[in-house]
Write a protein that holds these residues in place. Structure first.
Motif, short mmCIF file in Angstrom:
data_model
loop_
_atom_site.label_atom_id
_atom_site.label_comp_id
_atom_site.label_asym_id
_atom_site.label_seq_id
_atom_site.Cartn_x
_atom_site.Cartn_y
_atom_site.Cartn_z
N ILE A 1 -37.20 28.02 22.07
CA ILE A 1 -36.30 28.05 21.25
C ILE A 1 -36.66 27.62 19.86
O ILE A 1 -36.18 28.33 18.79
CB ILE A 1 -35.10 27.17 21.56
CG1 ILE A 1 -33.91 27.53 20.56
CG2 ILE A 1 -35.41 25.44 21.52
CD1 ILE A 1 -33.43 28.75 21.04
N LYS B 1 -39.47 28.49 18.47
CA LYS B 1 -40.19 29.64 17.72
C LYS B 1 -39.34 30.58 17.54
O LYS B 1 -39.20 31.07 16.43
CB LYS B 1 -41.24 30.41 18.76
CG LYS B 1 -42.60 29.67 18.99
CD LYS B 1 -43.42 30.39 19.85
CE LYS B 1 -44.86 29.84 19.85
NZ LYS B 1 -45.74 30.45 20.62
N THR B 2 -38.23 30.61 18.12
CA THR B 2 -36.95 31.64 17.67
C THR B 2 -36.39 30.95 16.28
O THR B 2 -36.08 31.62 15.23
CB THR B 2 -35.84 31.89 18.68
OG1 THR B 2 -36.53 32.21 19.86
CG2 THR B 2 -34.71 32.44 18.28
N LEU C 1 -38.60 31.73 13.47
CA LEU C 1 -38.60 33.15 13.03
C LEU C 1 -37.05 33.24 12.17
O LEU C 1 -37.35 33.65 11.01
CB LEU C 1 -38.20 34.04 14.17
CG LEU C 1 -37.99 35.47 14.00
CD1 LEU C 1 -39.06 36.44 13.14
CD2 LEU C 1 -37.37 36.22 15.17
N LEU D 1 -28.36 29.52 16.26
CA LEU D 1 -29.25 29.70 17.84
C LEU D 1 -28.34 30.05 18.87
O LEU D 1 -27.21 29.20 19.10
CB LEU D 1 -30.13 28.72 17.73
CG LEU D 1 -31.21 28.49 16.85
CD1 LEU D 1 -32.27 27.26 16.86
CD2 LEU D 1 -32.17 29.87 16.36
N TYR E 1 -29.35 34.17 16.28
CA TYR E 1 -30.67 34.56 16.86
C TYR E 1 -30.83 33.98 18.35
O TYR E 1 -29.77 33.01 18.81
CB TYR E 1 -31.70 33.60 16.08
CG TYR E 1 -31.81 34.12 14.60
CD1 TYR E 1 -32.90 34.89 14.09
CD2 TYR E 1 -31.06 33.47 13.85
CE1 TYR E 1 -32.89 35.27 12.86
CE2 TYR E 1 -31.17 33.71 12.35
CZ TYR E 1 -32.01 34.60 11.93
OH TYR E 1 -31.98 35.04 10.63
N PRO F 1 -33.21 33.66 22.33
CA PRO F 1 -34.58 33.98 22.90
C PRO F 1 -34.74 34.72 24.05
O PRO F 1 -35.70 34.83 24.65
CB PRO F 1 -34.62 32.35 23.23
CG PRO F 1 -33.49 31.96 23.85
CD PRO F 1 -32.32 32.68 22.98
N GLY G 1 -35.46 37.20 17.91
CA GLY G 1 -35.73 36.05 18.19
C GLY G 1 -37.18 36.04 18.86
O GLY G 1 -37.79 36.99 18.77
N ASN G 2 -37.51 34.94 19.31
CA ASN G 2 -39.12 35.00 20.02
C ASN G 2 -38.80 35.22 21.54
O ASN G 2 -38.34 34.01 22.26
CB ASN G 2 -39.82 33.64 19.82
CG ASN G 2 -41.27 33.19 20.12
OD1 ASN G 2 -41.44 33.18 21.18
ND2 ASN G 2 -42.15 34.33 19.45
N VAL G 3 -39.33 36.41 21.90
CA VAL G 3 -38.60 36.84 23.43
C VAL G 3 -39.87 37.33 24.09
O VAL G 3 -41.03 37.49 23.62
CB VAL G 3 -37.62 37.58 23.38
CG1 VAL G 3 -36.60 37.13 22.59
CG2 VAL G 3 -38.41 39.02 22.78
N ASP H 1 -42.35 38.04 18.36
CA ASP H 1 -41.15 38.01 17.70
C ASP H 1 -40.42 39.41 17.68
O ASP H 1 -41.07 40.39 17.69
CB ASP H 1 -41.26 37.55 16.24
CG ASP H 1 -41.56 36.00 16.40
OD1 ASP H 1 -41.21 35.39 16.91
OD2 ASP H 1 -42.93 35.83 15.74
N THR I 1 -44.25 41.52 14.43
CA THR I 1 -43.09 41.30 14.89
C THR I 1 -42.49 42.65 15.39
O THR I 1 -42.80 43.79 14.36
CB THR I 1 -41.98 40.95 13.69
OG1 THR I 1 -42.40 39.50 13.36
CG2 THR I 1 -40.62 40.91 14.21
#
Lengths: 210, 628
Positions: free
Chosen positions: B166, B168-169, B172, B238, B269, B271, B283-285, B317, B338
């Motif tokens: 989370i 990293k999300t 971003l 988030l 945002y 994940p 998000g960072n996924v 991302d 990204t």
């Protein structure tokens, strides 16, 4: 007889204005649109002065002057021109013009010139009349009398004349008396002057040479 | 065109190089596989999918696996896929039946590696491994490490685990919203949701210090949506998971996301890639594609007999370009690499060759157009310059004509001036008399006025001759009238030279459109030329000017003279510049006359007359009448 100024100009307005001026100044005035018009009425024109434009359609001023020199030699001609061209001026004067004026001339100069030329014309006229009279008288002479006069004005004596003509001195004396009476000369000097005026002097010289 | 050829050549070259590299690599690969599997046959890999073939995860991740494996082995591999369809047939009987069926199916073609995608596939193979693929190595994927521990998988199973981060999300989000001041973290009420929230609180400890942070938990979906609508605009939101809300309703998390995001006042945002297209910015996924690729890599390592460890699917991302646009977030803040989803591909990206060609062609056209425009401008400028020169020359010619005519004009002017003077002097004499004739005085004054007008007219004509033109003064006028004016100007000179000028004019007006002074100049040039040709002497000198309408409806002015005429061999050249027979001539008069005639769309012709003398014809088009 009042002198008449004969105005020859192709420009109507100028012709009329000039005529008015001269008329107001006491002259008789006659107007002509061209040289041909003047010539057509020439026999009746004897006394006066011609005011002549130089450049005209048809007969030019100089051409008219040439014709008038034989047809009316005693009429004085004063040129009145728009461009004072020396060549034309000299030509006109040589051909016997009385004066050469540039348009527009002032009234003073114009009237003075006209007066002068009229006076000169009068003198010429008188001279012409005298000559004419003398010539008329001369024409009354018999051929014998004419011969006597010819020799007389050459300064010959009665005796010499009688010898030259093969007759007596007494006969010559009678001829001499008659011819002096006919030409209206009271003296020999007068007779010589008349002969001279009529161009007889040259003849005398010629005869002398022969 | 040349650029295109170069591109095509480059592409062909690149393709060749790539094939060459592949050929060089292949022997090494097959050797490696051969050592562990067999010298003769291709390795066999069985991919197990938990559901049917239409599930997105199946399509994307499975395809990535296949592609990677086929690429890496140059196609020298046997790939099998089985769809267990356990969502629609979850019964134990079905599972057993499927186990038996597959065991028989693969009896002679025992797979070397089995890839189980998803938790259910992993459970299935763990259970039926002995009958289905007893010598095969297992690779599992599609769930996280803690799930794997709970499943109690055999020790030799290798997994590609999916871990969510989370933080990293959140990072971003921070890059996209550097000015944000609030942080909202949304979670649900299920056990998993609560666990996730606790984990997130720990992960975000230091991150949240920079923000006014709020954790939203234990709320109903309606309450969450209401709160979201009131978020300040400078908030980072988030979204974790909501499997269940406070009222006990169950959700597919992304549907919950959708409800909340619909009315939210700040970007959200999350994940999970599944949240994309449901209203979150990104998000960072883990993408299914990256998961598939990682699984394939791991399987290859297993095939090659390399020592393998559990792997982690790479996180990327990912953002929804439409949402970036919605919130006015700039993609220049996105971290490198990204992935932008749902981006309207630009024209350039879709059809770069077409676009390049189009751009090139347009550029080429622009260059050509620019050159043509410049050329046109240059020509226009040259034309203007040449017209100015022409006007200049015409002006000089007019001045020269005026000079030549000045004596005549002065004479013309002297007539009215002389008349005015004589009239004035006559008037003054008349006035001095005892009984002045007032009628005469009045007539004199009228005449003076008329002569003054006459002088004025002459000066006007003269001034016209001297007038300088910067531009052509276009007017429509009657050629008859203009000819009369020209005759008036010429009259004096003609009289002076003893030349008779006659004229006859067309009955109807001859309207032409041109600069009066220029056409007048043509008439004067020709007429003066004609006068010069007649010399000084000679009788019956005349010039005749006649206007008429030609058969082809043009205005014509002919000027004939009684002069010497034009030598036949010179007829063609008399209009050339600098042709002259006169000692003082410039040789420009007729050339200028022709140029003027042509400028106004007309022409000028010269010929000799039968009875002697020359005739010049000026022909000009009639001006178009307004009432045809």
């Amino acid at each position: 007889m009042n002198p008449i100024i004969h105005i020859v100009d192709d420009d109507l307005s100028f012709r009329i204005a000039l005529g008015r001026l001269l008329s107001a100044s006491g002259y008789g005035v006659a107007l002509y649109a061209s040289g041909e018009e003047l010539l057509a009425r020439l026999p009746g024109i004897e006394h006066g002065c011609i005011l002549l434009d130089l450049d005209m359609p048809g007969l030019s001023g100089l051409a008219l002057q040439e014709k008038l020199s034989t047809m009316a030699p005693l009429l004085p001609i004063v040129f009145l021109t728009g461009h004072g061209d020396i060549k034309a001026g000299v030509q006109a004067m040589k051909a016997g013009a009385d004066d050469f004026l540039e348009k527009p001339a002032t009234a003073d100069i114009l009237l003075e010139t006209i007066d002068k030329s009229l006076r000169r014309a009068d003198i010429r006229q008188e001279e012409f009349a005298r000559t004419n009279a003398s010539r008329a008288r001369l024409s009354n002479l018999t051929p014998r009398e004419f011969e006597v006069l010819r020799l007389l004005v050459r300064g010959k004596l009665n005796k010499q004349i009688a010898h030259a003509l093969g007759t007596s001195e007494r006969t010559i004396k009678a001829h001499r008396h008659n011819l002096m009476e006919k030409i209206g000369a009271r003296s020999l000097a007068e007779a010589v002057s008349i002969a001279e005026r009529l161009g007889l002097v040259d003849l005398v010289e010629e005869g002398d040479a022969s | 065109m040349r650029m295109l050829c170069d591109w095509a050549r480059l592409q062909r070259w690149l393709t060749k190089v790539c094939s060459l590299c592949l050929l060089l690599l292949l022997p090494g690969l097959s050797t490696a596989v051969g050592q562990t599997i067999s010298e003769t046959r291709a390795p066999r890999i069985l991919v197990l999918y938990p559901y049917d073939e239409r599930i997105a995860a199946t399509t994307v991740a499975g395809e990535a696996v296949r592609k990677r494996l086929l690429d890496a082995t140059g196609g020298k591999i046997d790939l099998f896929s089985e769809f267990l369809d356990l969502s629609r047939f979850p019964e134990a009987e079905h599972v057993d039946r499927m186990g038996k069926f597959l065991a028989e199916k693969y009896a002679v073609r025992q797979p070397d590696v089995v890839i189980a995608l998803g938790e259910q596939s992993a459970n299935f193979i763990a259970k039926h491994r002995a009958s289905l693929a007893k010598d095969a190595r297992l690779v599992v994927a599609g769930f996280n490490r803690s799930t794997a521990l709970r499943m109690n998988l055999p020790a030799d199973v290798t997994g590609v685990f999916t871990e969510f981060n989370i933080l990293k999300t959140a990072e971003l989000a921070r890059r996209l919203q550097p000015d944000a001041r609030h942080l909202f973290v949304i979670g649900g009420s299920s056990e998993f949701d609560r666990w996730w929230l606790e984990a997130a609180k720990t992960d975000l400890t230091s991150f949240s210090k920079n923000y006014d942070t709020t954790y939203l938990e234990n709320l109903t979906i309606e309450e969450l949506a209401a709160r979201a609508a009131a978020f300040p605009r400078d908030s980072i939101v988030l979204m974790l998971t909501i499997f269940k809300d406070r009222s006990g309703r169950n959700f597919i998390p992304r549907d919950a996301v959708k409800q909340i995001a619909a009315n939210a006042n700040a970007p959200i945002y999350g994940p999970y890639p599944t949240y994309l297209d449901y209203g979150i910015v990104g998000g960072n996924v883990v993408t299914f594609e990256s998961l598939g690729t990682t699984v394939a890599e791991l399987a290859l390592d297993v095939l090659h007999g390399k020592p393998v460890e559990h792997a982690q699917a790479p996180l990327v991302d990912m953002v929804d370009a439409r949402q970036l646009k919605r919130w006015g977030l700039s993609d220049k803040y996105l971290p490198p690499g990204t992935v932008q989803m749902f981006r309207q591909p630009s024209l350039l990206e879709d059809h770069w060759i077409d676009v390049s060609v189009a751009v090139f062609v347009v550029a080429l056209q622009s260059v050509v157009i620019t050159i043509l425009l410049l050329e046109r401008r240059r020509r226009l400028k040259a034309e203007i310059q040449s017209r100015h020169r022409l006007l200049e020359v015409i002006h000089l010619n007019q001045s020269a004509t005026a000079g030549a005519l000045s004596a005549s004009i002065a004479h013309e002017l002297n007539q009215p001036l002389g008349a005015i003077r004589s009239n004035a002097e006559a008037a003054s004499i008349v006035l001095r008399s005892p009984f002045p004739d007032l009628k005469l005085i009045e007539q004199i004054l009228v005449d003076i006025r008329d002569d003054d007008q006459r002088a004025h007219d002459i000066i006007s004509r003269m001034r016209g001759l001297l007038k300088k033109r910067r531009e052509i003064d276009w007017q429509v006028f009657d050629l008859n009238e203009l000819t009369s004016t020209a005759i008036k100007i010429l009259q004096g000179e003609a009289v002076r030279r003893g030349i008779v000028v006659s004229s006859s004019r067309a009955e109807d007006p001859l309207p032409i459109r041109a600069d009066r002074l220029h056409v007048q100049q043509v008439i004067l040039n020709i007429a003066i030329n004609a006068m010069d040709s007649m010399g000084v002497a000679g009788t019956n000198k005349n010039i005749s000017l006649e206007t008429r309408l030609t058969k082809d409806a043009k205005a014509e002015l002919s000027i004939s003279d009684s002069g010497d005429g034009i030598p036949e061999d010179k007829l063609a050249t008399i209009f050339e510049p600098f042709y002259t027979t006169k000692a003082a001539g410039t040789g420009l008069g007729l050339s200028i006359a022709r140029t003027i005639a042509e400028t106004y769309g007309g022409r000028i012709l010269a010929s000799n007359r039968c009875g002697g003398g020359a005739v010049f014809r000026l022909v000009l088009p009639l001006a178009r009448s307004d009432h045809p």
